[in-house]
Design a protein around this motif. Structure first.
Motif, PDB file in Angstrom:
ATOM      1  N   MET A   1      13.541 118.032 -62.911  1.00 43.77           N
ATOM      2  CA  MET A   1      12.443 119.007 -62.961  1.00 43.77           C
ATOM      3  C   MET A   1      12.350 119.715 -61.621  1.00 43.77           C
ATOM      4  N   PRO A   2      12.543 121.031 -61.590  1.00 45.07           N
ATOM      5  CA  PRO A   2      12.458 121.743 -60.319  1.00 45.07           C
ATOM      6  C   PRO A   2      11.133 121.534 -59.620  1.00 45.07           C
ATOM      7  N   ASP A   3      11.182 121.370 -58.302  1.00 46.73           N
ATOM      8  CA  ASP A   3       9.998 121.121 -57.482  1.00 46.73           C
ATOM      9  C   ASP A   3       9.383 122.463 -57.097  1.00 46.73           C
ATOM     10  N   LEU A   4       8.518 122.979 -57.988  1.00 43.41           N
ATOM     11  CA  LEU A   4       7.975 124.324 -57.809  1.00 43.41           C
ATOM     12  C   LEU A   4       6.636 124.315 -57.096  1.00 43.41           C
ATOM     13  N   PRO A   5       6.411 125.275 -56.217  1.00 40.78           N
ATOM     14  CA  PRO A   5       5.073 125.452 -55.644  1.00 40.78           C
ATOM     15  C   PRO A   5       4.145 126.107 -56.662  1.00 40.78           C
ATOM     16  N   SER A   6       2.874 126.166 -56.332  1.00 44.63           N
ATOM     17  CA  SER A   6       1.907 126.852 -57.180  1.00 44.63           C
ATOM     18  C   SER A   6       2.209 128.347 -57.231  1.00 44.63           C
ATOM     19  N   ASP A   7       1.900 128.969 -58.370  1.00 41.82           N
ATOM     20  CA  ASP A   7       2.101 130.412 -58.493  1.00 41.82           C
ATOM     21  C   ASP A   7       1.344 131.188 -57.425  1.00 41.82           C
ATOM     22  N   SER A   8       0.257 130.624 -56.915  1.00 45.62           N
ATOM     23  CA  SER A   8      -0.534 131.309 -55.894  1.00 45.62           C
ATOM     24  C   SER A   8       0.254 131.506 -54.601  1.00 45.62           C
ATOM     25  N   ALA A   9       1.334 130.738 -54.438  1.00 42.39           N
ATOM     26  CA  ALA A   9       2.174 130.876 -53.243  1.00 42.39           C
ATOM     27  C   ALA A   9       3.229 131.951 -53.410  1.00 42.39           C
ATOM     28  N   GLY A  10       3.297 132.566 -54.594  1.00 38.25           N
ATOM     29  CA  GLY A  10       4.296 133.594 -54.846  1.00 38.25           C
ATOM     30  C   GLY A  10       3.681 134.928 -55.191  1.00 38.25           C
ATOM     31  N   GLU A  11       4.526 135.855 -55.602  1.00 35.96           N
ATOM     32  CA  GLU A  11       4.085 137.206 -55.975  1.00 35.96           C
ATOM     33  C   GLU A  11       4.515 137.497 -57.406  1.00 35.96           C
ATOM     34  N   ARG A  12       3.562 137.891 -58.249  1.00 42.73           N
ATOM     35  CA  ARG A  12       3.830 138.180 -59.657  1.00 42.73           C
ATOM     36  C   ARG A  12       4.519 139.528 -59.783  1.00 42.73           C
ATOM     37  N   LEU A  13       5.615 139.558 -60.534  1.00 42.84           N
ATOM     38  CA  LEU A  13       6.366 140.784 -60.778  1.00 42.84           C
ATOM     39  C   LEU A  13       6.383 141.063 -62.274  1.00 42.84           C
ATOM     40  N   GLU A  14       6.138 142.289 -62.652  1.00 46.89           N
ATOM     41  CA  GLU A  14       6.281 142.676 -64.049  1.00 46.89           C
ATOM     42  C   GLU A  14       7.766 142.753 -64.401  1.00 46.89           C
ATOM     43  N   ARG A  15       8.054 142.730 -65.687  1.00 54.15           N
ATOM     44  CA  ARG A  15       9.438 142.603 -66.142  1.00 54.15           C
ATOM     45  C   ARG A  15      10.390 143.650 -65.557  1.00 54.15           C
ATOM     46  N   PRO A  16      10.063 144.968 -65.597  1.00 52.27           N
ATOM     47  CA  PRO A  16      11.020 145.938 -65.040  1.00 52.27           C
ATOM     48  C   PRO A  16      11.264 145.732 -63.544  1.00 52.27           C
ATOM     49  N   ASP A  17      10.208 145.395 -62.800  1.00 49.85           N
ATOM     50  CA  ASP A  17      10.352 145.177 -61.361  1.00 49.85           C
ATOM     51  C   ASP A  17      11.196 143.937 -61.086  1.00 49.85           C
ATOM     52  N   TYR A  18      10.955 142.884 -61.861  1.00 47.46           N
ATOM     53  CA  TYR A  18      11.743 141.664 -61.672  1.00 47.46           C
ATOM     54  C   TYR A  18      13.213 141.920 -61.946  1.00 47.46           C
ATOM     55  N   ARG A  19      13.513 142.583 -63.048  1.00 44.63           N
ATOM     56  CA  ARG A  19      14.912 142.798 -63.420  1.00 44.63           C
ATOM     57  C   ARG A  19      15.651 143.618 -62.367  1.00 44.63           C
ATOM     58  N   ALA A  20      14.995 144.670 -61.878  1.00 38.69           N
ATOM     59  CA  ALA A  20      15.634 145.508 -60.854  1.00 38.69           C
ATOM     60  C   ALA A  20      15.803 144.732 -59.555  1.00 38.69           C
ATOM     61  N   GLU A  21      14.767 144.010 -59.147  1.00 35.65           N
ATOM     62  CA  GLU A  21      14.849 143.268 -57.894  1.00 35.65           C
ATOM     63  C   GLU A  21      15.877 142.139 -57.980  1.00 35.65           C
ATOM     64  N   PHE A  22      15.914 141.463 -59.118  1.00 37.68           N
ATOM     65  CA  PHE A  22      16.885 140.379 -59.278  1.00 37.68           C
ATOM     66  C   PHE A  22      18.306 140.884 -59.086  1.00 37.68           C
ATOM     67  N   ARG A  23      18.645 141.983 -59.743  1.00 43.57           N
ATOM     68  CA  ARG A  23      20.004 142.519 -59.604  1.00 43.57           C
ATOM     69  C   ARG A  23      20.307 142.876 -58.156  1.00 43.57           C
ATOM     70  N   GLN A  24      19.347 143.518 -57.495  1.00 44.41           N
ATOM     71  CA  GLN A  24      19.577 143.922 -56.110  1.00 44.41           C
ATOM     72  C   GLN A  24      19.790 142.715 -55.202  1.00 44.41           C
ATOM     73  N   ARG A  25      18.948 141.700 -55.357  1.00 46.86           N
ATOM     74  CA  ARG A  25      19.050 140.530 -54.485  1.00 46.86           C
ATOM     75  C   ARG A  25      20.281 139.683 -54.810  1.00 46.86           C
ATOM     76  N   LEU A  26      20.630 139.596 -56.093  1.00 49.32           N
ATOM     77  CA  LEU A  26      21.816 138.827 -56.451  1.00 49.32           C
ATOM     78  C   LEU A  26      23.062 139.404 -55.795  1.00 49.32           C
ATOM     79  N   TRP A  27      23.249 140.711 -55.935  1.00 51.80           N
ATOM     80  CA  TRP A  27      24.485 141.310 -55.439  1.00 51.80           C
ATOM     81  C   TRP A  27      24.459 141.561 -53.939  1.00 51.80           C
TER      82      TRP A  27
END
Length: 204
Positions: A1-27
């Motif tokens: 089970m991944p050791d995840l922090p609370s969501d309050s420690a992160g930033e919520r991204l809507e689906r289009p923003d997540y998909r674009a950011e994921f591709r950019q950060r991956l590559w």
């Protein structure tokens, strides 16, 4: 089970923003690791042709469309290899297989053929750490970025929560690695448990 922090420690991204950011950060990664942890047993994936054929009850068409992606997947994993990226996925598999999971394992088998390092584990390894409302899906990019993928109740992707605290990212990555080390190679599991199965009954 991944050791995840609370969501309050992160930033919520809507689906289009997540998909674009994921591709950019991956590559943007070089000589590093990608990890994905998948726990839910069913999703819906509108816009994915092979899933749409599966959802419509045309099992053979769904398999043919997976096969049609071989060149695309070969190129994807070749690009990753050229950047020194090792791509890992840990898939929790709970018998009896859901129709969705039977379909997805066919897709994952092709991804494994082209370079993704995929293992499967029993839910028994993670169940004691979770409740019905805490099933998590996690993506880790290198040592700097982690996403908890957000889904609607019926399994439609709904964006993500991004975490960038390096200590939290590394804790999560190490917990996934520890489970990965206990897993079975996807291709041997697929050959033994999935390849011979008849088409699943679809109830969407």
């Amino acid at each position: 089970m991944p050791d995840l922090p609370s969501d309050s420690a992160g930033e919520r991204l809507e689906r289009p923003d997540y998909r674009a950011e994921f591709r950019q950060r991956l590559w943007a990664l070089h000589d590093d690791e990608f990890w994905k942890f998948e726990r839910r047993q069913s999703f819906i994936e509108p816009g994915v042709p092979s899933w749409e054929a599966f959802a419509a009850g045309d099992w053979q068409a769904s398999l043919d469309l997976i096969a049609d992606r071989r060149t695309e997947l070969k190129d994807y994993f070749q690009r990753a290899a050229e950047q020194g990226l090792t791509m890992h996925r840990l898939r929790v598999v709970e018998p009896p297989l859901t129709p969705y999971l039977q379909w997805e394992l066919h897709l994952l088998n092709v991804r494994a053929e082209h370079g993704e390092r995929i293992r499967v584990v029993s839910p028994d390894l993670v169940r004691r750490h979770e409740s019905e409302d805490s099933l998590v899906e996690v993506v880790v990019l290198g040592a700097s970025t982690m996403y908890r993928i957000v889904y609607t109740d019926d399994g439609l992707g709904d964006g993500a929560v991004r975490f960038t605290d390096s200590s939290a990212v590394m804790r999560c990555r190490e917990s996934i690695k520890a489970l990965f080390d206990q897993g079975e190679d996807l291709r041997s599991y697929f050959a033994r448990e999935v390849a011979h199965l008849p088409p699943p009954a679809i109830h969407l």
